[in-house]
Each structure stands twice: as structure tokens, then as C-alpha cells.
Enzyme design. Structure first.
Site, PDB file in Angstrom:
ATOM      1  N   ASP A 199      28.624 -61.829 -27.717  1.00 41.49           N
ATOM      2  CA  ASP A 199      29.746 -61.603 -26.800  1.00 41.49           C
ATOM      3  C   ASP A 199      29.425 -62.348 -25.502  1.00 41.49           C
ATOM      4  O   ASP A 199      28.507 -61.981 -24.772  1.00 41.49           O
ATOM      5  CB  ASP A 199      29.874 -60.087 -26.564  1.00 41.49           C
ATOM      6  CG  ASP A 199      31.080 -59.725 -25.722  1.00 41.49           C
ATOM      7  OD1 ASP A 199      31.556 -60.587 -24.954  1.00 41.49           O
ATOM      8  OD2 ASP A 199      31.546 -58.574 -25.827  1.00 41.49           O
ATOM      9  N   HIS A 200      30.201 -63.363 -25.233  1.00 36.73           N
ATOM     10  CA  HIS A 200      29.896 -64.241 -24.094  1.00 36.73           C
ATOM     11  C   HIS A 200      30.128 -63.559 -22.752  1.00 36.73           C
ATOM     12  O   HIS A 200      29.697 -64.050 -21.699  1.00 36.73           O
ATOM     13  CB  HIS A 200      30.749 -65.515 -24.186  1.00 36.73           C
ATOM     14  CG  HIS A 200      30.087 -66.724 -23.581  1.00 36.73           C
ATOM     15  ND1 HIS A 200      28.950 -66.663 -22.801  1.00 36.73           N
ATOM     16  CD2 HIS A 200      30.407 -68.044 -23.640  1.00 36.73           C
ATOM     17  CE1 HIS A 200      28.611 -67.867 -22.397  1.00 36.73           C
ATOM     18  NE2 HIS A 200      29.476 -68.719 -22.893  1.00 36.73           N
TER      19      HIS A 200
END
Ligand code: CAO
Length: 438
Positions: A410-411
């Protein structure tokens, strides 16, 4: 130009009701039935609709004024808007004779003669009460115009706090509520704002058969879709040399089998992942519900995607850091069996920190696994193959068993550099089996 007066129509038993909102301004072109203003008694708020189309010339009252039936609202030019000067109102459910609410007057440049508006007979339906937007039955929390405005924006009026007198919800309150909803963390936003896919009749192209989706497929489908659209995914690909690890695993297989355990690569992978999670704690974390902070976990529960006839399930091995590889392998076998026999309990699928999805037993060179939210990363394993790898010491290519890694993260939580550091760390762990024991 043909100027007509627009008067307050029959509003039932209400007298001296307050004008709380004026929705038009001079120069506005209004259609028949468009809301001109909202009045509010102590019992209800109601819109006063335009009895005919035209262009607003002059407004003869202001917010705060008290009005009753027959009060002059505004002057309207019916000729410029293309409406027939003599047109009677054609509003659905609003059918008083034109004379009850309007009177023909000359343009403002000429002195306006007194033209009293004749009373509508009491047998006529109450025009405003019959209007579709009339909301007399409800507490006066918002005017019909504000309710309509909220509806148009998809806002739930019941959730909005009013800042007007007596807690009345104003247009500004609706706008602020919508702004607030849009500013919420993406994890709360449902849907990606895309139009629904059109239904296709496939039978028109050839023979078809329709099969119902399993309960697991339906449930996991909803979760996968939500995770895919709410967490910005990046997938980092890498390769780990597992030649020595595989030699070691094979050398231990018989001993493990004597203890009734199938010693699989996945058990070693769990150990390597825990080591990497200790080194990079942001991977063993979840975003707080408000999106403002990160919840770091001090426990190491690792999930693994398990393919069952009914679909994908993710059992969780708890406290992997406290177990040895044989214990983990035993648990993996037991949980997989329970999953395939549909006997897995709900709590055996909860509390995971990180998930491993292994397609190595099937094939493929790489894939992009979907994060099992609220976890922030997932590791995909593809099929290990023998490859020629350059050895800088011997200055020669050597046949090595290479395992493809696909790490989706998850950036919002993990930077690209850390994604690459995490897989590099895994490479190191997997290339030297002794490190896994540390
Ligand atoms: N490369 C090469 N061979 C591999 C391998 C890899 N990465 N991983 C496993 N294998 C081999 C194993 O060694 C085993 O060979 P042997 O029988 O000769 O020992 C064989 O493939 C089968 O392994 P397995 O799949 O039974 O065991 P596992 O521990 O590797 O996997 C489980 C267990 C539960 C992960 C697996 O059965 C499964 O369900 N995989 C599918 C997961 C899935 O669907 N993921 C997709 C999610 S998409 O979002």
C-alpha cells in the site's frame, strides 16, 4: 415585454410566515414550477414554485420578511422567455387558476394600477400543500429546496447538522457535509466513481450456461474489489536464490515426514517474512480508521492464501516468530486441510499481519497479488526455476534455483525504496538458510 406579478398563493392556514430563502435573482430565467423561495412557519418549510415560466424582473421582498397569501413576491417578464403571456400554470399537482396568484400589470415604467388578486375558492386544493416538494408532515429541519439540493448531491439529509435558526439545515451545511465526505480517507470511500458495466445478453452470441458464484467467491469478491480500489497498490518484483534452502528442505523432508509433517517451502518463507517484518516494522502495520496514524503490531500472525474448491480463503498462522519451521509446516498442513474441508473457523482467518500467496506449486513467473486490507503488504511466490546465475568469484554462470517474488504494498504507507529494501532483505534471508534460524 409582458410583466406579471407573482403573488404568494394559497398556503393553507399559514399567515405571516417568514421568507427564509430566495432562490432567484433579477435576470434569472425560471421554468414553470421552479422554486422561487422558501417560507417557513413554526410547523413546516415550503417552497413557493413559479406558476409560469419567465424572466425575473424585480424581487419585491427579502429574506426575513413575513408573507401571507397574496403578498407580492416578484415581477416576471413572461414574453421574453417565450412563454405565452396568458399561460395558466401547468404545474403538476399545482392547478389553481392563474388569477389566484398573478395579476397582469403593465411594465414598471408605467404606474401600476391596483389589481386585486381574486381569492381562489376554498374548494380548490391547497396548491402548495399539493406540490410534490411540500413537506408539512416533517419537522422543519430543512427547506424543500435544501432537501432537493442534498438529494441532487447524494447527501443524506438525516446525517447533516444544521447551523441555521432552530438547527435548520442550510445549503451551506449540505455543501460542508459533502466536502467533509470527499475529504475522508480513501479507505472509507466506497466505489471508484466508475459507471456500472452495461448488462450484456451473451446468449445472443452463442450457447451459454449460468453458474451461481459460491458464497466464498461472493464474499471474497467484495473484499478484493474494495481492497483493489481503496489501497494504491505497487508491486515490487524480485528473485531469490533458494538453491541451498531447497537442498536443506529436501534433506529434512524424511525426518519431517516421520513426524507426520510435510515440510514445504512456505514454512521457510513464513520465517523469512517474519525476519523482514522485524527489520521493516512499517510492513507489520495498518492504517488507523481515520487515516491519520499507523498502528504498528508487535505480534507476527501470517496469513496464507489457500485455494479451495469453493474459492480462496486465508487461514492465519499465529505467532510465527515463536514457532520453529516444523511447527509452522505442521500448522500449514492442518489449516489447509480444514480450509479444503470447509471446516475452518472464522477466528482462524482473523488477525493476520501480512499474507503470503503462493502459486509456486502451480506455475507462472510473476503476478500482482491484491493486498489483504487492512494489512499493508502481501508477498506473491511464483514457480522457482533453474537459471544460469553469474558468479562473480568463479567468473562463470552457475545453475541456481531462483524463486520469483512479487511484493504488493500500500503506497500510502510504504515508499518504493522500502518495498525494494524489503524484497532485498528477503533475498538475503532465503539465500542463506542459516540466517533464518537467527
Ligand atoms: N516453486 C517451485 N515449486 C514449488 C513452489 C515454488 N515456489 N512452491 C511449491 N512448490 C512445489 C512443492 O514443493 C510441492 O512439490 P512436492 O510435492 O514435490 O514437494 C508442490 O509444488 C505442491 O506444493 P503445495 O502447493 O502443495 O504446497 P505449498 O506449501 O507450496 O502451498 C498452499 C500450500 C496452501 C499455499 C497451496 O496449496 C495453495 O493453495 N496455493 C494456491 C494459493 C492461491 O490460490 N493463491 C492465489 C491468490 S491470488 O490472489
Amino acid at each position: 415585454m409582458s410583466i406579471k406579478e407573482v403573488l404568494v398563493p394559497d398556503i393553507g392556514n399559514f399567515k405571516d410566515v417568514e421568507v427564509i430563502e430566495i432562490m432567484v435573482a433579477p435576470g434569472d430565467e425560471v421554468a414553470t414550477d421552479a422554486s422561487l423561495m422558501t417560507v417557513e412557519s413554526d410547523k413546516a418549510a415550503m417552497d413557493i414554485p413559479a406558476p409560469f415560466a419567465g424572466i425575473v424582473k424585480e424581487i419585491r421582498l427579502k429574506v426575513g420578511d413575513k408573507v401571507s397569501e397574496g403578498s407580492l413576491i416578484l415581477l416576471m417578464d413572461t414574453a421574453s422567455a417565450g412563454a405565452p403571456a396568458t399561460a395558466a400554470p401547468v404545474v403538476k399537482s399545482f392547478t389553481p387558476p392563474a388569477a389566484t396568484v398573478v395579476a397582469e400589470v403593465p411594465p414598471p415604467s408605467q404606474p401600476a394600477p391596483e389589481v386585486p388578486a381574486p381569492k381562489a375558492p376554498r374548494s380548490q386544493p391547497n396548491p402548495v400543500a399539493a406540490h410534490p416538494h411540500f413537506d408539512a408532515g416533517k419537522a422543519a429541519h430543512a427547506s424543500p429546496a435544501v432537501r432537493r439540493f442534498a438529494r441532487e448531491l447524494g447527501a443524506e439529509i438525516g446525517l447533516i447538522k444544521g447551523s441555521g435558526p432552530r438547527g435548520r439545515i442550510l445549503k451551506e451545511d449540505v455543501q460542508a457535509w459533502v466536502k467533509g465526505e470527499l475529504a475522508k480517507p480513501k479507505s472509507e470511500a466506497m466505489g471508484a466513481g466508475v459507471a456500472p458495466a452495461p448488462a450484456v445478453d451473451f446468449a445472443q452470441f452463442g450457447e451459454i450456461e449460468t453458474q451461481a458464484l459460491s458464497r466464498i467467491k461472493k464474499l471474497s469478491g467484495v473484499n478484493l474489489h474494495r481492497n483493489w480500489v481503496t489501497a494504491p497498490h505497487v508491486t515490487q518484483f524480485d528473485e531469490a536464490d533458494i538453491t541451498d534452502l531447497e537442498d536443506f528442505r529436501k534433506s529434512m523432508q524424511d525426518e519431517a515426514a516421520k513426524r507426520g509433517v510435510k515440510l514445504t517451502l512456505l514454512a521457510f518463507m513464513m520465517k523469512a517474512v517474519v525476519n523482514a517484518l522485524r527489520t521493516f516494522p512499517q510492513f507489520n502495520a495498518s492504517l488507523a480508521a481515520d487515516g491519520e496514524s499507523l498502528v504498528l503490531k508487535k505480534y507476527f500472525h501470517i496469513g496464507f492464501a489457500c485455494d479451495t474448491p469453493d474459492g480462496l480463503v486465508v487461514p492465519v498462522v499465529r505467532d510465527v516468530n515463536k514457532k520453529d519451521v516444523l511447527d509452522i509446516a505442521r500448522e500449514l498442513g492442518e489449516l489447509s486441510e480444514l480450509a479444503r474441508e470447509r471446516k475452518l473457523k472464522v477466528d482462524a482467518m482473523q488477525g493476520g499481519c501480512f499474507t503470503i500467496s503462493s502459486l509456486g506449486g502451480i506455475g507462472g513467473t510473476a503476478f500482482t497479488p491484491i493486498i489483504n486490507c487492512p494489512e499493508v503488504a502481501i508477498l506473491g511466490l511464483s514457480r522457482a526455476t533453474m537459471k544460469p546465475v553469474w558468479n562473480d568469484k568463479t567468473k562463470d554462470f552457475e545453475p541456481r534455483l531462483v524463486l520469483p517474488l512479487s511484493l504488493s504494498y500500500d503506497h500510502r504507507v510504504i515508499d518504493g525504496a522500502d518495498g525494494a529494501r524489503f524484497t532485498s532483505h528477503l533475498r538475503l534471508m532465503l539465500s542463506d538458510v542459516r540466517r533464518l534460524l537467527l
